[in-house]
Design a protein around this motif. Structure first.
Motif, PDB file in Angstrom:
ATOM      1  N   MET A 190      67.011 -30.848  17.576  1.00 17.64           N
ATOM      2  CA  MET A 190      66.222 -30.137  18.084  1.00 17.64           C
ATOM      3  C   MET A 190      66.020 -29.064  18.407  1.00 17.64           C
ATOM      4  O   MET A 190      65.143 -28.168  18.390  1.00 17.64           O
ATOM      5  N   ALA A 191      67.321 -28.440  18.429  1.00 21.85           N
ATOM      6  CA  ALA A 191      67.562 -27.279  19.100  1.00 21.85           C
ATOM      7  C   ALA A 191      67.220 -26.012  17.838  1.00 21.85           C
ATOM      8  O   ALA A 191      68.382 -25.142  17.260  1.00 21.85           O
ATOM      9  N   ASP A 192      66.211 -26.073  17.070  1.00 25.35           N
ATOM     10  CA  ASP A 192      65.610 -24.867  16.368  1.00 25.35           C
ATOM     11  C   ASP A 192      65.618 -23.554  17.560  1.00 25.35           C
ATOM     12  O   ASP A 192      65.536 -22.539  17.008  1.00 25.35           O
ATOM     13  N   ALA A 193      65.073 -23.963  18.582  1.00 30.55           N
ATOM     14  CA  ALA A 193      64.606 -23.135  19.558  1.00 30.55           C
ATOM     15  C   ALA A 193      64.721 -23.620  20.868  1.00 30.55           C
ATOM     16  O   ALA A 193      64.791 -24.760  21.153  1.00 30.55           O
ATOM     17  N   TRP A 194      64.903 -22.606  21.830  1.00 28.63           N
ATOM     18  CA  TRP A 194      64.761 -23.143  23.400  1.00 28.63           C
ATOM     19  C   TRP A 194      64.356 -21.962  24.290  1.00 28.63           C
ATOM     20  O   TRP A 194      64.446 -21.012  23.893  1.00 28.63           O
ATOM     21  N   LEU A 195      63.747 -22.442  25.234  1.00 27.77           N
ATOM     22  CA  LEU A 195      63.328 -21.521  26.322  1.00 27.77           C
ATOM     23  C   LEU A 195      64.098 -21.714  27.618  1.00 27.77           C
ATOM     24  O   LEU A 195      64.450 -22.812  27.964  1.00 27.77           O
ATOM     25  N   ASP A 196      64.216 -20.687  28.490  1.00 24.45           N
ATOM     26  CA  ASP A 196      64.736 -20.709  29.711  1.00 24.45           C
ATOM     27  C   ASP A 196      63.751 -21.344  30.643  1.00 24.45           C
ATOM     28  O   ASP A 196      62.637 -20.603  31.065  1.00 24.45           O
ATOM     29  N   MET A 197      63.910 -22.340  31.204  1.00 27.18           N
ATOM     30  CA  MET A 197      62.741 -22.779  32.276  1.00 27.18           C
ATOM     31  C   MET A 197      63.093 -22.941  33.613  1.00 27.18           C
ATOM     32  O   MET A 197      62.527 -23.642  34.386  1.00 27.18           O
ATOM     33  N   THR A 198      63.976 -22.265  33.673  1.00 28.39           N
ATOM     34  CA  THR A 198      64.662 -22.221  35.410  1.00 28.39           C
ATOM     35  C   THR A 198      63.887 -21.591  36.130  1.00 28.39           C
ATOM     36  O   THR A 198      63.228 -20.543  36.245  1.00 28.39           O
ATOM     37  N   PRO A 199      63.311 -22.159  37.454  1.00 34.08           N
ATOM     38  CA  PRO A 199      62.354 -21.550  38.149  1.00 34.08           C
ATOM     39  C   PRO A 199      62.867 -20.441  38.645  1.00 34.08           C
ATOM     40  O   PRO A 199      64.206 -20.262  39.153  1.00 34.08           O
ATOM     41  N   GLU A 200      62.072 -19.338  38.990  1.00 34.00           N
ATOM     42  CA  GLU A 200      62.417 -18.112  39.405  1.00 34.00           C
ATOM     43  C   GLU A 200      62.963 -18.241  40.742  1.00 34.00           C
ATOM     44  O   GLU A 200      62.483 -18.999  41.546  1.00 34.00           O
ATOM     45  N   GLY A 201      63.915 -17.422  41.254  1.00 34.33           N
ATOM     46  CA  GLY A 201      64.743 -17.565  42.570  1.00 34.33           C
ATOM     47  C   GLY A 201      64.027 -16.437  43.408  1.00 34.33           C
ATOM     48  O   GLY A 201      63.179 -15.909  43.093  1.00 34.33           O
ATOM     49  N   SER A 202      64.896 -15.911  44.225  1.00 36.30           N
ATOM     50  CA  SER A 202      64.444 -14.784  45.230  1.00 36.30           C
ATOM     51  C   SER A 202      65.140 -13.663  45.036  1.00 36.30           C
ATOM     52  O   SER A 202      65.421 -12.843  45.861  1.00 36.30           O
ATOM     53  N   TRP A 203      66.005 -13.382  43.734  1.00 34.31           N
ATOM     54  CA  TRP A 203      66.620 -12.158  43.866  1.00 34.31           C
ATOM     55  C   TRP A 203      65.798 -11.039  43.346  1.00 34.31           C
ATOM     56  O   TRP A 203      64.711 -11.207  42.947  1.00 34.31           O
ATOM     57  N   PRO A 204      66.224  -9.790  43.850  1.00 35.57           N
ATOM     58  CA  PRO A 204      65.249  -8.696  43.969  1.00 35.57           C
ATOM     59  C   PRO A 204      64.904  -8.220  42.413  1.00 35.57           C
ATOM     60  O   PRO A 204      63.708  -7.745  42.392  1.00 35.57           O
ATOM     61  N   TRP A 205      65.726  -8.776  41.542  1.00 40.36           N
ATOM     62  CA  TRP A 205      65.193  -8.147  40.058  1.00 40.36           C
ATOM     63  C   TRP A 205      64.415  -9.330  39.422  1.00 40.36           C
ATOM     64  O   TRP A 205      63.741  -8.965  38.551  1.00 40.36           O
ATOM     65  N   GLU A 206      64.173 -10.504  39.922  1.00 36.62           N
ATOM     66  CA  GLU A 206      63.397 -11.431  39.319  1.00 36.62           C
ATOM     67  C   GLU A 206      62.114 -11.018  39.524  1.00 36.62           C
ATOM     68  O   GLU A 206      61.238 -10.736  40.660  1.00 36.62           O
ATOM     69  N   GLY A 207      61.203 -11.283  38.507  1.00 41.98           N
ATOM     70  CA  GLY A 207      59.878 -10.998  38.140  1.00 41.98           C
ATOM     71  C   GLY A 207      59.259  -9.604  38.198  1.00 41.98           C
ATOM     72  O   GLY A 207      57.959  -9.175  38.170  1.00 41.98           O
ATOM     73  N   GLU A 264      68.865 -34.007  29.860  1.00 44.02           N
ATOM     74  CA  GLU A 264      67.808 -34.600  30.666  1.00 44.02           C
ATOM     75  C   GLU A 264      66.995 -35.561  29.709  1.00 44.02           C
ATOM     76  O   GLU A 264      65.924 -36.156  30.431  1.00 44.02           O
ATOM     77  N   GLY A 265      66.862 -35.281  28.789  1.00 43.03           N
ATOM     78  CA  GLY A 265      65.950 -35.952  27.814  1.00 43.03           C
ATOM     79  C   GLY A 265      64.822 -35.220  27.436  1.00 43.03           C
ATOM     80  O   GLY A 265      64.365 -34.247  28.042  1.00 43.03           O
ATOM     81  N   GLU A 266      64.159 -35.584  26.152  1.00 40.45           N
ATOM     82  CA  GLU A 266      62.954 -34.887  25.682  1.00 40.45           C
ATOM     83  C   GLU A 266      63.304 -33.477  25.639  1.00 40.45           C
ATOM     84  O   GLU A 266      62.387 -32.488  25.571  1.00 40.45           O
ATOM     85  N   GLY A 267      64.564 -33.043  25.232  1.00 37.69           N
ATOM     86  CA  GLY A 267      65.193 -31.676  24.768  1.00 37.69           C
ATOM     87  C   GLY A 267      65.165 -30.739  25.852  1.00 37.69           C
ATOM     88  O   GLY A 267      65.587 -29.665  25.947  1.00 37.69           O
ATOM     89  N   ARG A 268      65.408 -31.417  27.044  1.00 38.54           N
ATOM     90  CA  ARG A 268      65.643 -30.776  28.478  1.00 38.54           C
ATOM     91  C   ARG A 268      67.188 -30.674  28.700  1.00 38.54           C
ATOM     92  O   ARG A 268      67.796 -31.931  28.545  1.00 38.54           O
ATOM     93  N   TRP A 269      67.554 -29.630  29.116  1.00 37.69           N
ATOM     94  CA  TRP A 269      69.209 -29.442  29.160  1.00 37.69           C
ATOM     95  C   TRP A 269      69.471 -28.618  30.422  1.00 37.69           C
ATOM     96  O   TRP A 269      68.674 -27.640  30.575  1.00 37.69           O
TER      97      TRP A 269
END
Ligand SMILES: [Zn+2]
Length: 458
Positions: free
Chosen positions: A1-18, A418-423
């Motif tokens: 399945m790994a032709d492609a992947w996206l980072d789905m990690t929820p945004e934290g509260s570090w000052p550079w995020e967002g 974790e299943g369904e392509g989630r790592w």
């Protein structure tokens, strides 16, 4: 399945995020020592700093194009020169950034593509959505369309970009290149067929040179991709069956392949340790059919001759519909037909140890190792993701493909399927892989197929 992947990690509260790439983000990450951060936040900081690289590269690209324009104006005004312009531009840029003039010109070509020809791609790099490598993969594969337009006067390249850009960020450059090439063939199939025939005619050749000092010689053949691919597979197959007749012979796999070629032409290998398999190989009658194990993947309407969509030869790339239809009629090519809507192969099976049919299906559906950054196709096998101990089921829905290395080591390293392509990575980042499309379809932005209940197409 790994032709492609996206980072789905929820945004934290570090000052550079967002923050979008720019002076504010630069200030936010500049003084941070990554060694003071927990592992997961180091990944976040790395991604933020990488996005600044793209932003800075686009600033440099803009300056490079403007400088080139200034040189062009200057040399034209002073000397009325036009033919040598690019040379003067290359010299000025090369002197300024300390590279060879040819390198400077290559960089200028990319800079012009991203600022003048395809500003939407340049903007995506500037905003941190695409890396420079991804952007180059797209622009270089668009070249063959030139400035062609459709009936409404719209440039064909714009139509390709509409299809490619929405999901481009999740693909590594090599996969992206393949997707763009497929879209280019789809939008101008006749031109692709003509270009293929011309190129094959011009570039088909046999090269030979010797290296008497070490006792070897080289024979290289270049020709139509489908012929050479079929030949390579036939040589490998024949070498494999010859080797199985004489497992003790003192020969490398390369030597077996040369022996396979020689004996197929009625010649006996004399420059390598002898083997009884050579005589058997030379006597084999009829010779192994060419094309065994070579696949061409096309959608149903094209297979029926009702549509002119591109097809894909796995491991080779997209081919135009004219050639695809020729191959589909040739009994020696194995033809796979995909769903024209989502491009996916479908479901099968339900046992602990996958049966041959399920294993074959899994490897066809997910040809690459499923670990997000891996993507190996060699030495892979069907594998339970998540682990069998967590699901106690064996079906296409609970399995994907793993390479030998990751199958053995990923649990110890802390990668969790974790299943369904989630790592989940060892540092706690969440990645979602995209399901492989045997035949890339550009209009399906879903991350994974949500409906696995369709019957298999065979
Ligand atoms: Zn792997």
């Amino acid at each position: 399945m790994a032709d492609a992947w996206l980072d789905m990690t929820p945004e934290g509260s570090w000052p550079w995020e967002g923050l979008v790439p720019g002076p504010q983000l630069a200030a936010a990450v500049a003084g941070v020592d990554p060694r003071d951060l927990p592992g997961q936040a180091r990944v976040s900081l790395l991604a933020a700093r990488e996005s600044l690289v793209g932003w800075a590269q686009m600033l440099a690209a803009d300056a490079m194009v403007a400088t080139a324009d200034a040189v062009a104006d200057a040399v034209t005004d002073a000397h009325g020169l036009t033919t040598l312009q690019e040379g003067w531009i290359a010299d000025e840029l090369a002197a300024a950034v300390h590279v060879a003039p040819s390198t400077a010109l290559a960089r200028l070509t990319t800079a012009r593509a991203l600022t003048v020809d395809f500003p939407s791609i340049g903007q995506a790099v500037s905003e941190g959505q695409l890396t420079m490598s991804q952007a180059r993969a797209i622009t270089e594969s668009l070249n063959s369309l030139g400035v062609r337009r459709d009936e409404s006067g719209r440039r064909l390249t714009e139509s390709v970009l509409d299809q490619i850009l929405p999901t481009a960020d999740s693909y590594p450059p090599a996969r992206l290149r393949e997707r763009v090439r497929t879209a280019v063939v789809a939008i101008a199939p006749d031109q692709a067929a003509q270009a293929r025939k011309r190129t094959v005619r011009e570039q088909t050749q046999v090269n030979f040179f010797t290296d008497a000092e070490v006792g070897t010689a080289y024979l290289g053949i270049r020709g139509s991709g489908v012929d050479i691919l079929a030949l390579r597979n036939a040589v490998r197959d024949r070498a494999g069956s010859m080797q199985s007749l004489d497992l003790d012979a003192d020969r490398t796999s390369g030597q077996w392949q040369v022996a396979a070629l020689l004996t197929a032409l009625g010649l006996l290998p004399t420059g390598m340790p002898a083997s009884a398999a050579d005589a058997a190989g030379a006597d084999a009658d009829p010779p192994a059919p060419i094309g065994i194990g070579v696949q061409v993947v096309m959608d149903l309407p094209t297979a029926l001759g009702l549509a002119e969509n591109p097809a894909v030869i796995p491991g080779y790339g997209p081919v135009d519909p004219e050639l695809a239809q020729q191959l589909a009629c040739d009994g020696e090519w194995r033809r796979w037909v995909t769903d024209p809507i989502d491009g996916h192969l479908l479901d099968d099976g339900d046992r602990r140890f996958p049966g041959a049919r399920l294993r074959r299906f899994i490897k066809a559906r997910d040809p690459r190792c499923d670990m997000p950054p891996c993507g190996r196709v060699a030495r892979t096998d069907a594998d339970h993701t998540p682990a069998y101990r967590d699901t106690h089921t064996t079906s296409a829905a609970t399995m994907s493909t793993a390479c030998a290395t990751h199958n053995r080591t990923r649990d110890d390293a802390g990668w969790v399927a974790e299943g369904e392509g989630r790592w989940r990575s060892p540092l706690g980042r969440i990645y979602q892989t995209r399901r492989h499309q045997p035949l890339p379809v550009q209009t399906s932005p879903d991350l994974v197929a949500t409906d696995d209940s369709d019957p298999p197409p065979f």
